[in-house]
Motif scaffolding. Sequence first.
Motif, PDB file in Angstrom:
ATOM      1  N   LEU A 159      22.418  61.533   3.730  1.00 25.98           N
ATOM      2  CA  LEU A 159      21.160  62.120   4.200  1.00 25.98           C
ATOM      3  C   LEU A 159      21.005  63.547   3.657  1.00 25.98           C
ATOM      4  O   LEU A 159      19.912  63.944   3.245  1.00 25.98           O
ATOM      5  CB  LEU A 159      21.097  62.120   5.728  1.00 25.98           C
ATOM      6  CG  LEU A 159      19.832  62.706   6.350  1.00 25.98           C
ATOM      7  CD1 LEU A 159      18.591  61.932   5.908  1.00 25.98           C
ATOM      8  CD2 LEU A 159      19.952  62.702   7.872  1.00 25.98           C
ATOM      9  N   GLY A 160      22.091  64.299   3.640  1.00 23.55           N
ATOM     10  CA  GLY A 160      22.050  65.645   3.081  1.00 23.55           C
ATOM     11  C   GLY A 160      21.706  65.638   1.603  1.00 23.55           C
ATOM     12  O   GLY A 160      20.910  66.467   1.128  1.00 23.55           O
ATOM     13  N   PHE A 161      22.284  64.682   0.859  1.00 20.55           N
ATOM     14  CA  PHE A 161      21.991  64.555  -0.574  1.00 20.55           C
ATOM     15  C   PHE A 161      20.526  64.176  -0.779  1.00 20.55           C
ATOM     16  O   PHE A 161      19.837  64.753  -1.629  1.00 20.55           O
ATOM     17  CB  PHE A 161      22.923  63.520  -1.208  1.00 20.55           C
ATOM     18  CG  PHE A 161      22.746  63.355  -2.686  1.00 20.55           C
ATOM     19  CD1 PHE A 161      22.917  64.425  -3.548  1.00 20.55           C
ATOM     20  CD2 PHE A 161      22.407  62.119  -3.219  1.00 20.55           C
ATOM     21  CE1 PHE A 161      22.754  64.274  -4.917  1.00 20.55           C
ATOM     22  CE2 PHE A 161      22.242  61.955  -4.581  1.00 20.55           C
ATOM     23  CZ  PHE A 161      22.417  63.040  -5.434  1.00 20.55           C
ATOM     24  N   LYS A 162      20.031  63.243   0.032  1.00 20.54           N
ATOM     25  CA  LYS A 162      18.623  62.845  -0.057  1.00 20.54           C
ATOM     26  C   LYS A 162      17.715  64.027   0.265  1.00 20.54           C
ATOM     27  O   LYS A 162      16.716  64.259  -0.425  1.00 20.54           O
ATOM     28  CB  LYS A 162      18.339  61.686   0.907  1.00 20.54           C
ATOM     29  CG  LYS A 162      16.884  61.258   0.914  1.00 20.54           C
ATOM     30  CD  LYS A 162      16.591  60.249   2.008  1.00 20.54           C
ATOM     31  CE  LYS A 162      15.097  59.997   2.065  1.00 20.54           C
ATOM     32  NZ  LYS A 162      14.674  59.399   3.294  1.00 20.54           N
ATOM     33  N   GLY A 209      10.667  68.245 -16.167  1.00 19.68           N
ATOM     34  CA  GLY A 209       9.228  68.140 -15.978  1.00 19.68           C
ATOM     35  C   GLY A 209       8.813  67.051 -15.015  1.00 19.68           C
ATOM     36  O   GLY A 209       9.571  66.607 -14.159  1.00 19.68           O
ATOM     37  N   TYR A 210       7.591  66.619 -15.214  1.00 17.38           N
ATOM     38  CA  TYR A 210       6.975  65.659 -14.308  1.00 17.38           C
ATOM     39  C   TYR A 210       7.735  64.333 -14.261  1.00 17.38           C
ATOM     40  O   TYR A 210       7.849  63.723 -13.203  1.00 17.38           O
ATOM     41  CB  TYR A 210       5.522  65.428 -14.729  1.00 17.38           C
ATOM     42  CG  TYR A 210       4.735  64.702 -13.678  1.00 17.38           C
ATOM     43  CD1 TYR A 210       4.362  65.349 -12.512  1.00 17.38           C
ATOM     44  CD2 TYR A 210       4.394  63.373 -13.836  1.00 17.38           C
ATOM     45  CE1 TYR A 210       3.658  64.692 -11.531  1.00 17.38           C
ATOM     46  CE2 TYR A 210       3.682  62.702 -12.865  1.00 17.38           C
ATOM     47  CZ  TYR A 210       3.321  63.374 -11.707  1.00 17.38           C
ATOM     48  OH  TYR A 210       2.637  62.716 -10.736  1.00 17.38           O
ATOM     49  N   GLU A 211       8.273  63.916 -15.394  1.00 17.40           N
ATOM     50  CA  GLU A 211       9.021  62.664 -15.432  1.00 17.40           C
ATOM     51  C   GLU A 211      10.224  62.707 -14.499  1.00 17.40           C
ATOM     52  O   GLU A 211      10.565  61.729 -13.845  1.00 17.40           O
ATOM     53  CB  GLU A 211       9.469  62.321 -16.854  1.00 17.40           C
ATOM     54  CG  GLU A 211       8.339  61.937 -17.795  1.00 17.40           C
ATOM     55  CD  GLU A 211       7.651  63.131 -18.451  1.00 17.40           C
ATOM     56  OE1 GLU A 211       7.921  64.288 -18.065  1.00 17.40           O
ATOM     57  OE2 GLU A 211       6.828  62.894 -19.350  1.00 17.40           O
ATOM     58  N   SER A 212      10.869  63.874 -14.422  1.00 14.37           N
ATOM     59  CA  SER A 212      12.040  63.991 -13.545  1.00 14.37           C
ATOM     60  C   SER A 212      11.646  63.860 -12.082  1.00 14.37           C
ATOM     61  O   SER A 212      12.412  63.337 -11.273  1.00 14.37           O
ATOM     62  CB  SER A 212      12.767  65.315 -13.781  1.00 14.37           C
ATOM     63  OG  SER A 212      12.010  66.401 -13.300  1.00 14.37           O
ATOM     64  N   ILE A 213      10.446  64.308 -11.738  1.00  9.76           N
ATOM     65  CA  ILE A 213       9.981  64.168 -10.358  1.00  9.76           C
ATOM     66  C   ILE A 213       9.888  62.690  -9.988  1.00  9.76           C
ATOM     67  O   ILE A 213      10.292  62.278  -8.901  1.00  9.76           O
ATOM     68  CB  ILE A 213       8.616  64.874 -10.176  1.00  9.76           C
ATOM     69  CG1 ILE A 213       8.793  66.386 -10.329  1.00  9.76           C
ATOM     70  CG2 ILE A 213       7.994  64.540  -8.827  1.00  9.76           C
ATOM     71  CD1 ILE A 213       7.506  67.152 -10.397  1.00  9.76           C
ATOM     72  N   VAL A 214       9.394  61.889 -10.907  1.00  5.30           N
ATOM     73  CA  VAL A 214       9.271  60.454 -10.649  1.00  5.30           C
ATOM     74  C   VAL A 214      10.654  59.814 -10.536  1.00  5.30           C
ATOM     75  O   VAL A 214      10.904  59.013  -9.633  1.00  5.30           O
ATOM     76  CB  VAL A 214       8.436  59.772 -11.754  1.00  5.30           C
ATOM     77  CG1 VAL A 214       8.386  58.277 -11.551  1.00  5.30           C
ATOM     78  CG2 VAL A 214       7.017  60.347 -11.768  1.00  5.30           C
ATOM     79  N   VAL A 215      11.567  60.175 -11.427  1.00  3.00           N
ATOM     80  CA  VAL A 215      12.927  59.622 -11.389  1.00  3.00           C
ATOM     81  C   VAL A 215      13.612  60.012 -10.084  1.00  3.00           C
ATOM     82  O   VAL A 215      14.231  59.167  -9.419  1.00  3.00           O
ATOM     83  CB  VAL A 215      13.745  60.077 -12.617  1.00  3.00           C
ATOM     84  CG1 VAL A 215      15.209  59.706 -12.475  1.00  3.00           C
ATOM     85  CG2 VAL A 215      13.158  59.480 -13.892  1.00  3.00           C
ATOM     86  N   MET A 237      12.218  58.022  -7.225  1.00  3.71           N
ATOM     87  CA  MET A 237      12.755  56.655  -7.187  1.00  3.71           C
ATOM     88  C   MET A 237      14.184  56.650  -6.630  1.00  3.71           C
ATOM     89  O   MET A 237      14.567  55.745  -5.885  1.00  3.71           O
ATOM     90  CB  MET A 237      12.700  56.032  -8.574  1.00  3.71           C
ATOM     91  CG  MET A 237      11.329  56.059  -9.199  1.00  3.71           C
ATOM     92  SD  MET A 237      10.354  54.582  -9.102  1.00  3.71           S
ATOM     93  CE  MET A 237      11.361  53.326  -9.695  1.00  3.71           C
ATOM     94  N   LEU A 238      14.964  57.666  -6.992  1.00  4.19           N
ATOM     95  CA  LEU A 238      16.330  57.781  -6.468  1.00  4.19           C
ATOM     96  C   LEU A 238      16.301  58.009  -4.957  1.00  4.19           C
ATOM     97  O   LEU A 238      17.114  57.442  -4.219  1.00  4.19           O
ATOM     98  CB  LEU A 238      17.070  58.911  -7.179  1.00  4.19           C
ATOM     99  CG  LEU A 238      18.509  59.160  -6.753  1.00  4.19           C
ATOM    100  CD1 LEU A 238      19.366  57.912  -6.933  1.00  4.19           C
ATOM    101  CD2 LEU A 238      19.099  60.321  -7.556  1.00  4.19           C
ATOM    102  N   ILE A 239      15.351  58.798  -4.499  1.00  5.63           N
ATOM    103  CA  ILE A 239      15.212  59.029  -3.055  1.00  5.63           C
ATOM    104  C   ILE A 239      14.864  57.727  -2.327  1.00  5.63           C
ATOM    105  O   ILE A 239      15.374  57.460  -1.240  1.00  5.63           O
ATOM    106  CB  ILE A 239      14.174  60.142  -2.787  1.00  5.63           C
ATOM    107  CG1 ILE A 239      14.742  61.488  -3.252  1.00  5.63           C
ATOM    108  CG2 ILE A 239      13.772  60.188  -1.316  1.00  5.63           C
ATOM    109  CD1 ILE A 239      13.734  62.607  -3.271  1.00  5.63           C
ATOM    110  N   ASP A 243      17.002  53.309   1.295  1.00  2.00           N
ATOM    111  CA  ASP A 243      17.488  51.953   1.582  1.00  2.00           C
ATOM    112  C   ASP A 243      18.981  51.948   1.903  1.00  2.00           C
ATOM    113  O   ASP A 243      19.434  51.221   2.785  1.00  2.00           O
ATOM    114  CB  ASP A 243      17.191  51.023   0.409  1.00  2.00           C
ATOM    115  CG  ASP A 243      15.723  50.628   0.344  1.00  2.00           C
ATOM    116  OD1 ASP A 243      15.037  50.735   1.376  1.00  2.00           O
ATOM    117  OD2 ASP A 243      15.262  50.216  -0.728  1.00  2.00           O
ATOM    118  N   ILE A 244      19.735  52.765   1.192  1.00  2.00           N
ATOM    119  CA  ILE A 244      21.178  52.870   1.465  1.00  2.00           C
ATOM    120  C   ILE A 244      21.392  53.428   2.868  1.00  2.00           C
ATOM    121  O   ILE A 244      22.240  52.919   3.629  1.00  2.00           O
ATOM    122  CB  ILE A 244      21.871  53.736   0.396  1.00  2.00           C
ATOM    123  CG1 ILE A 244      21.880  52.997  -0.943  1.00  2.00           C
ATOM    124  CG2 ILE A 244      23.293  54.117   0.824  1.00  2.00           C
ATOM    125  CD1 ILE A 244      22.300  53.837  -2.126  1.00  2.00           C
TER     126      ILE A 244
END
Length: 165
Positions: free
Chosen positions: A89-92, A136-142, A145-147, A152-153
Amino acid sequence: TISDIFFVLVRWTHAVSATIWIGGSLFYLFVVRPAQSKSLQNDSVFNLNLAIEFRTIVNVSIVVLLATGVILAFDRLSTQVQTNYIMTLGFKSALSAWMFLNVWDLRKSSQLTKTHDPKSRNKTNLVARIGKIILGYESIVVIGMLIYLLSDILKLMFEKTLMGH
């Protein structure tokens, strides 16, 4: 109970806000941007209006995600969760904060509105493009998605804790 209804609405609002932001971002990256670059005419007024409208959606999403995220975190942390849940949760939360700050920084440097101009995108060199992907913006999307994955985890970890595993 009223408490159950409240938390269902908070979870639903949290999920819808994240879906709108990340889904809209994916649509922008994979549909709007390629269509802009293939277009024979550059309608910069339309592109700027598109950026302004999406910015409003992102602003609302950030406020909603922050408010509902804090409520949900306190709710889950008020139960007996394991250390690995708290660390995840802290990492998220750290990734979420980084993502929000990255949006703010991109806006401050006006990079988001510049990305709506296909001519300015084509003039950048390879190193600048790689940097834009990483920061940039692409990293925000990545990161978004990781979040989603971490959410789910966390849900799985919480359910296992409730079942005593």
